[in-house]
Design a protein around this motif. Sequence first.
Motif, PDB file in Angstrom:
ATOM      1  N   LEU A   1      -5.910   7.735   6.941  1.00 25.08           N
ATOM      2  CA  LEU A   1      -5.300   6.475   6.534  1.00 25.08           C
ATOM      3  C   LEU A   1      -5.376   5.464   7.671  1.00 25.08           C
ATOM      4  O   LEU A   1      -5.448   5.835   8.841  1.00 25.08           O
ATOM      5  CB  LEU A   1      -3.837   6.703   6.163  1.00 25.08           C
ATOM      6  CG  LEU A   1      -3.591   7.669   5.011  1.00 25.08           C
ATOM      7  CD1 LEU A   1      -2.105   7.951   4.885  1.00 25.08           C
ATOM      8  CD2 LEU A   1      -4.134   7.108   3.716  1.00 25.08           C
TER       9      LEU A   1
ATOM     10  N   LEU B   1      -0.644   1.991   8.081  1.00 23.95           N
ATOM     11  CA  LEU B   1      -0.050   2.792   7.012  1.00 23.95           C
ATOM     12  C   LEU B   1       0.470   4.115   7.566  1.00 23.95           C
ATOM     13  O   LEU B   1       1.555   4.570   7.199  1.00 23.95           O
ATOM     14  CB  LEU B   1      -1.067   3.030   5.892  1.00 23.95           C
ATOM     15  CG  LEU B   1      -0.556   3.710   4.633  1.00 23.95           C
ATOM     16  CD1 LEU B   1       0.638   2.975   4.039  1.00 23.95           C
ATOM     17  CD2 LEU B   1      -1.674   3.797   3.600  1.00 23.95           C
ATOM     18  N   THR B   2      -0.271   4.707   8.489  1.00 20.44           N
ATOM     19  CA  THR B   2       0.168   5.946   9.128  1.00 20.44           C
ATOM     20  C   THR B   2       1.485   5.730   9.864  1.00 20.44           C
ATOM     21  O   THR B   2       2.391   6.563   9.794  1.00 20.44           O
ATOM     22  CB  THR B   2      -0.914   6.450  10.112  1.00 20.44           C
ATOM     23  OG1 THR B   2      -2.121   6.665   9.381  1.00 20.44           O
ATOM     24  CG2 THR B   2      -0.497   7.738  10.783  1.00 20.44           C
TER      25      THR B   2
ATOM     26  N   LEU C   1       1.428   4.187  -3.013  1.00 17.80           N
ATOM     27  CA  LEU C   1       1.350   5.645  -2.830  1.00 17.80           C
ATOM     28  C   LEU C   1       2.608   6.337  -3.337  1.00 17.80           C
ATOM     29  O   LEU C   1       2.549   7.381  -3.971  1.00 17.80           O
ATOM     30  CB  LEU C   1       1.154   5.988  -1.347  1.00 17.80           C
ATOM     31  CG  LEU C   1      -0.242   5.870  -0.776  1.00 17.80           C
ATOM     32  CD1 LEU C   1      -0.208   6.101   0.729  1.00 17.80           C
ATOM     33  CD2 LEU C   1      -1.180   6.861  -1.439  1.00 17.80           C
TER      34      LEU C   1
ATOM     35  N   ARG D   1      -6.538  12.152   3.086  1.00 17.26           N
ATOM     36  CA  ARG D   1      -7.644  11.483   3.758  1.00 17.26           C
ATOM     37  C   ARG D   1      -7.086  10.714   4.960  1.00 17.26           C
ATOM     38  O   ARG D   1      -5.882  10.536   5.089  1.00 17.26           O
ATOM     39  CB  ARG D   1      -8.356  10.538   2.812  1.00 17.26           C
ATOM     40  CG  ARG D   1      -7.486   9.402   2.318  1.00 17.26           C
ATOM     41  CD  ARG D   1      -8.163   8.615   1.209  1.00 17.26           C
ATOM     42  NE  ARG D   1      -7.428   7.466   0.806  1.00 17.26           N
ATOM     43  CZ  ARG D   1      -6.289   7.456   0.131  1.00 17.26           C
ATOM     44  NH1 ARG D   1      -5.712   8.580  -0.197  1.00 17.26           N
ATOM     45  NH2 ARG D   1      -5.703   6.336  -0.212  1.00 17.26           N
TER      46      ARG D   1
ATOM     47  N   VAL E   1      -1.888  12.475  -0.058  1.00 18.28           N
ATOM     48  CA  VAL E   1      -2.347  12.005   1.240  1.00 18.28           C
ATOM     49  C   VAL E   1      -3.258  13.091   1.792  1.00 18.28           C
ATOM     50  O   VAL E   1      -2.815  14.040   2.411  1.00 18.28           O
ATOM     51  CB  VAL E   1      -1.160  11.741   2.182  1.00 18.28           C
ATOM     52  CG1 VAL E   1      -1.640  11.286   3.535  1.00 18.28           C
ATOM     53  CG2 VAL E   1      -0.235  10.715   1.574  1.00 18.28           C
TER      54      VAL E   1
ATOM     55  N   ARG F   1       0.821  -1.218   0.000  1.00 17.03           N
ATOM     56  CA  ARG F   1       0.000   0.000   0.000  1.00 17.03           C
ATOM     57  C   ARG F   1       0.851   1.264   0.000  1.00 17.03           C
ATOM     58  O   ARG F   1       0.588   2.211  -0.725  1.00 17.03           O
ATOM     59  CB  ARG F   1      -0.894  -0.007   1.228  1.00 17.03           C
ATOM     60  CG  ARG F   1      -2.326   0.116   0.851  1.00 17.03           C
ATOM     61  CD  ARG F   1      -3.204  -0.037   2.007  1.00 17.03           C
ATOM     62  NE  ARG F   1      -4.241   0.960   1.857  1.00 17.03           N
ATOM     63  CZ  ARG F   1      -5.233   1.109   2.674  1.00 17.03           C
ATOM     64  NH1 ARG F   1      -5.336   0.338   3.713  1.00 17.03           N
ATOM     65  NH2 ARG F   1      -6.128   2.019   2.454  1.00 17.03           N
ATOM     66  N   LEU F   2       1.877   1.286   0.844  1.00 19.13           N
ATOM     67  CA  LEU F   2       2.773   2.441   0.878  1.00 19.13           C
ATOM     68  C   LEU F   2       3.573   2.531  -0.416  1.00 19.13           C
ATOM     69  O   LEU F   2       3.746   3.606  -0.970  1.00 19.13           O
ATOM     70  CB  LEU F   2       3.710   2.367   2.082  1.00 19.13           C
ATOM     71  CG  LEU F   2       4.700   3.529   2.214  1.00 19.13           C
ATOM     72  CD1 LEU F   2       3.982   4.869   2.245  1.00 19.13           C
ATOM     73  CD2 LEU F   2       5.569   3.340   3.441  1.00 19.13           C
TER      74      LEU F   2
END
Length: 73
Positions: free
Chosen positions: A50, A54-55, A39, A48, A46, A35-36
């Motif tokens: 998360l 992921l954060t 991105l 929204r 970024v 996922r990262l």
Amino acid sequence: MILVLNEGVRLIAMPFGDAIVVDRTRLGVQQVSARLAGLLQQRGAVDRLLPPTLTEEIRRGLADGWMSFEEGS
């Protein structure tokens, strides 16, 4: 804000879905989630809320100095 890799850092996708980040300036390697990696590859904005995992990955990358935010949409 857009996530970007800092100069001297390379993202390498792995066949099992995740990726590794190679930081040549600090001689470091770190595994990151698919996922990262997505991105970072798509220079995803970024803007929204998360998921916590992921954060945490983003916080770690910022703290380790291989990733940063860039202004943009």
